[in-house]
Design an enzyme around this catalytic site. Structure first.
Site, PDB file in Angstrom:
ATOM      1  N   ASP A 283       6.929   3.356   6.043  1.00  0.00           N
ATOM      2  CA  ASP A 283       5.504   3.297   5.743  1.00  0.00           C
ATOM      3  C   ASP A 283       4.937   2.187   6.634  1.00  0.00           C
ATOM      4  OD1 ASP A 283       3.009   2.632   4.824  1.00  0.00           O
ATOM      5  OD2 ASP A 283       3.589   2.389   2.725  1.00  0.00           O
TER       6      ASP A 283
ATOM      7  N   LYS B  42      -7.136   1.896   8.416  1.00  0.00           N
ATOM      8  CA  LYS B  42      -6.673   0.510   8.388  1.00  0.00           C
ATOM      9  C   LYS B  42      -6.520  -0.053   9.803  1.00  0.00           C
ATOM     10  CE  LYS B  42      -4.071   1.038   4.061  1.00  0.00           C
ATOM     11  NZ  LYS B  42      -4.993   0.468   3.071  1.00  0.00           N
TER      12      LYS B  42
ATOM     13  N   CYS C 212      -2.076  -2.045  -5.823  1.00  0.00           N
ATOM     14  CA  CYS C 212      -1.303  -0.790  -5.891  1.00  0.00           C
ATOM     15  C   CYS C 212       0.177  -1.067  -5.711  1.00  0.00           C
ATOM     16  CB  CYS C 212      -1.776   0.223  -4.856  1.00  0.00           C
ATOM     17  SG  CYS C 212      -3.444   0.784  -5.116  1.00  0.00           S
TER      18      CYS C 212
ATOM     19  N   GLN D 295       0.742  -0.939   7.080  1.00  0.00           N
ATOM     20  CA  GLN D 295       0.371  -2.342   7.262  1.00  0.00           C
ATOM     21  C   GLN D 295       0.989  -2.958   8.520  1.00  0.00           C
ATOM     22  OE1 GLN D 295      -1.953  -3.662   5.559  1.00  0.00           O
ATOM     23  NE2 GLN D 295      -2.081  -2.292   3.788  1.00  0.00           N
TER      24      GLN D 295
ATOM     25  N   HIS E 149       4.204   0.042  -1.915  1.00  0.00           N
ATOM     26  CA  HIS E 149       2.890   0.458  -2.419  1.00  0.00           C
ATOM     27  C   HIS E 149       3.125   1.670  -3.334  1.00  0.00           C
ATOM     28  CE1 HIS E 149      -1.136   2.305  -2.162  1.00  0.00           C
ATOM     29  NE2 HIS E 149      -1.588   1.163  -1.669  1.00  0.00           N
TER      30      HIS E 149
END
Lengths: 138, 405
Positions: free
Chosen positions: B199, B225, B363, B202, B122
Site C-alpha cells: 500500500d 494524495k 482509519c 503514503q 489503514h
C-alpha cells in the site's frame, strides 16, 4: 424561564465574545461547570456515536421533568453538551421534543462545524429526542 | 533545492484565509491541494477532448482514448513498471485493494489459507482481507510493531507457511509516518514464494517508488494524495499475476465476445477496467506526475524529509509531548498528543487559527489500540509547506494547551 428564553439568554451571553478563541474559552469554562457523570452511567448504551470524542448522555424523569446528565472526555464537546443541557434541563419531555434548538446555529457552533462534527451534533439532538420519546405520555 | 515560494503560487487555495488567518494546511496525508497545472489540464481535456474512450471511431473518442492511454504510459514510467499491461486504473487505493481482494477471493484463496498483514495498516488494507478471510474460511495473521513503530520483521519467517497466499502491508504508515523495510520483507516473502502487496498511498507522494527495484508483486496508490484529482488510483500488478486473476467486476469495456451463454474477456489491462473508467481522473494523475517530474521527485523527497524532521524536532521541544513512533526517520506524517489534552479539542482550536491538521483514529484503530489512545493529532506535509508553517503549528498547539490545561 422556558426553553426559548434560555436559548436567547445564551445567545446574548456569547454575543460580546470577540472571535472563535474567546468563544471556545467561554465554552470550555461552561463545560467545566457541568457536574461529572457517575461512572455507572457511562455505558455503551448511553454513548453517542458520530463524535471524535467520547460522549455519554442519560436522562431521568423527576416530577414530570427530564433531568439530563452528560459527560465527555473532550473539553469542547463537554462545553457543547453543557450549553445544550443548560437549555433543555428541567423541562417536560414534550416541551424539549417540540422545541427547536436554534441557539447553536446562532452562536455559530452549527454552521462552523465540519460534517463529521456536525454529525456529532446531530447525533446529540437525535439522542435527546429519543430520551424525550421514552418518557413522553400519550 | 526547490523554490517553495514559487511552488506555493501554483496552489491558489494556499493563499486563502481561514477564520481571518492565513491557511496553514498540514493535512496532506488525507489529501493534497491541487496545483493550477493539474486543474488546467483537466479543464482543457473537458473543453477540447472529452468523449467516452475505447468506444467510438470518431475523432474525439480517439483523442480521449489517446489521453487515457498516454496517462497509463506516464504512470508506468513513474513507478518503473515493466509493461503497460501491469497498470490498472482504479478509483483509488481502497478500490484497488478491494479489486485485488475480490479477484483473489474468487480464485486463489481457499479454506485454511492465510493472509498476512501488519498491525499498522489503514482500515482499507485490513477490512478487505478480513472480510475475504471470513468469507473463504481463511485466516488473517498480523505482524506486530513495537512502541517505536518498528515492525517486528524477525517474526515474519515463522508466520509464513505453505498456506500463506499474500503479505499485504503499507510502505509508509499513514499514522506514524514510519517507512517500513519493505525490500527486506519482500525478499523474505519471495524466498517462500509468497507475493507481496504494497500500500503505497503514503509513500508515492513523498518518495521515488520503483516497483522493479522494490520487487513488490502488487502496489496501490491514490491520485488525490499526490496532487491529482479525487477518484483516480492505481493497481500495479506483475503481469503473470494479473493474467492469472479473474476480473472482479464485469461490464462494458472488458468484454471480448459475449452471447447469452458465455463470454470471453479483453486482455490486460482492460480486463480489470469494467465500465467507463475515470479517464479525466487519469488525465489529472498524468498531469500531477508531470508536475512532480518538473520539480524533481528526488528534490521533493529531500525537501519534505528535512521539513518533517524539523517538525518532529520542534514538537520534541514542547512540554507534555507524546510522539508515536519517535525514533525513526519520518516520512510525510507525524502523530502526537499532549498529556491531558484531547486531540479533538486541540485540533478544533487550531482550526479556528487557520491550522488544518487531523485528529482522530486516522482509519487505523489497531494503531490507536496499540498505544492505548482514543486518537491522536497528525500533521502531514507536502512539497508546498514551509518551516514557518511548522512554527505556526507549534504556536497553535501552545495556544490550544493554554486553553485546555
Amino acid at each position: 424561564m422556558n426553553i426559548n428564553d434560555k436559548q436567547d439568554r445564551l445567545i446574548k451571553e456569547f454575543a460580546p465574545l470577540n472571535g472563535w478563541i474567546a468563544k471556545y474559552e467561554y465554552l470550555i469554562n461552561i463545560g467545566q461547570q457541568l457536574p461529572k457523570m457517575e461512572d455507572k452511567y457511562k455505558t455503551a448504551e448511553n454513548q453517542i456515536n458520530g463524535c471524535q470524542s467520547q460522549l455519554w448522555v442519560a436522562a431521568e424523569l423527576r416530577d414530570g421533568k427530564l433531568m439530563f446528565q452528560a459527560d465527555s472526555n473532550a473539553k469542547i464537546t463537554r462545553g457543547i453538551i453543557a450549553i445544550v443541557l443548560n437549555v433543555i434541563n428541567n423541562h417536560p419531555p414534550e416541551d424539549i421534543y417540540t422545541s427547536k434548538l436554534y441557539f447553536l446555529d446562532n452562536i455559530g457552533f452549527k454552521t462552523n462545524l465540519s460534517p463529521t462534527r456536525l454529525n456529532g451534533l446531530n447525533s446529540i439532538i437525535k439522542r435527546i429526542n429519543k430520551l424525550c420519546l421514552i418518557h413522553m405520555q400519550l | 533545492m526547490i523554490d517553495v515560494k514559487n511552488i506555493r503560487n501554483d496552489f491558489p487555495i494556499l493563499s486563502k484565509k481561514v477564520y481571518g488567518h492565513p491557511l496553514v494546511y498540514l493535512d496532506n496525508a488525507a489529501t493534497t491541494q491541487k496545483p493550477r497545472y493539474v486543474s488546467e489540464k483537466v479543464k482543457d481535456f473537458y473543453i477540447n477532448s472529452n468523449s467516452n474512450i475505447h468506444r467510438g471511431v470518431h475523432y474525439l473518442s480517439e483523442k480521449a482514448s489517446m489521453a487515457y492511454e498516454d496517462a497509463r504510459v506516464t504512470v508506468k514510467n513513474f513507478i518503473n513498471a515493466a509493461s503497460l499491461r501491469e497498470i490498472i486504473f482504479t478509483a483509488g487505493t481502497t478500490a484497488a485493494i478491494n479489486l485485488l481482494a475480490d479477484s483473489l477471493g474468487r480464485s486463489f484463496i481457499k479454506e485454511n489459507d492465510e493472509i498476512i498483514i501488519t498491525e499498522m495498516e489503514h482500515h482499507s488494507n485490513i477490512e478487505p482481507w478480513r472480510v475475504l478471510c471470513s468469507r473463504n474460511n481463511a485466516s488473517l495473521k498480523v505482524i506486530p510493531f513495537d512502541d517505536q513503530g518498528k515492525l517486528l520483521i524477525e517474526k515474519i519467517p515463522s508466520m509464513i507457511n505453505d498456506k500463506t497466499k499474500l503479505i499485504a502491508l503499507c510502505h509508509v504508515s499513514n499514522v506514524l509516518g514510519v517507512i517500513n523495510p519493505v525490500k527486506e520483507i519482500i525478499q523474505t516473502a519471495h524466498r517462500a514464494g509468497v507475493p507481496v502487496l504494497l500500500d503505497a498511498a503514503q509513500s508515492v507522494p513523498h518518495l521515488p517508488v520503483d516497483v522493479h527495484d522494490l520487487g513488490c508483486d502488487f502496489l496501490v496508490f491514490s491520485g488525490h494524495k499526490m496532487y491529482a484529482e479525487t477518484g483516480i488510483g492505481i493497481l500495479y500488478g506483475k503481469e503473470k499475476y494479473l493474467d492469472m486473476l479473474p476480473p472482479a467486476q464485469t461490464g462494458g469495456g472488458m468484454i471480448d465476445y459475449l452471447d447469452f451463454t458465455g463470454s470471453t474477456y479483453a486482455d490486460l489491462p482492460l480486463k480489470f477496467e469494467a465500465g467507463t473508467p475515470n479517464y479525466a481522473g487519469a488525465v489529472s494523475l498524468a498531469a500531477a506526475i508531470d508536475y512532480l517530474h518538473n520539480i524533481g521527485v528526488e528534490s521533493i523527497a529531500r525537501y519534505e524529509q528535512d521539513l518533517i524532521c524539523y517538525a518532529v524536532d520542534r514538537l520534541n521541544e514542547e512540554e507534555n509531548i507524546i510522539i508515536y513512533g519517535n525514533t525513526f526517520p519520518h516520512c510525510g506524517s507525524v502523530s502526537f498528543n499532549f498529556e491531558g489534552v484531547h486531540p479533538y479539542d486541540a485540533a478544533a482550536i487550531m482550526d479556528k487559527m487557520g491550522i488544518a491538521i487531523r485528529s482522530g483514529t486516522h482509519c487505523a484503530q489497531p494503531v490507536m489500540a496499540h498505544f492505548g489512545v482514543k486518537g491522536t493529532m497528525r500533521l502531514s506535509v507536502a512539497l508546498y509547506n514551509t518551516r514557518e508553517e511548522i512554527d505556526l503549528l507549534i504556536e497553535g498547539t501552545r495556544k490550544a494547551k493554554s486553553l485546555l490545561l
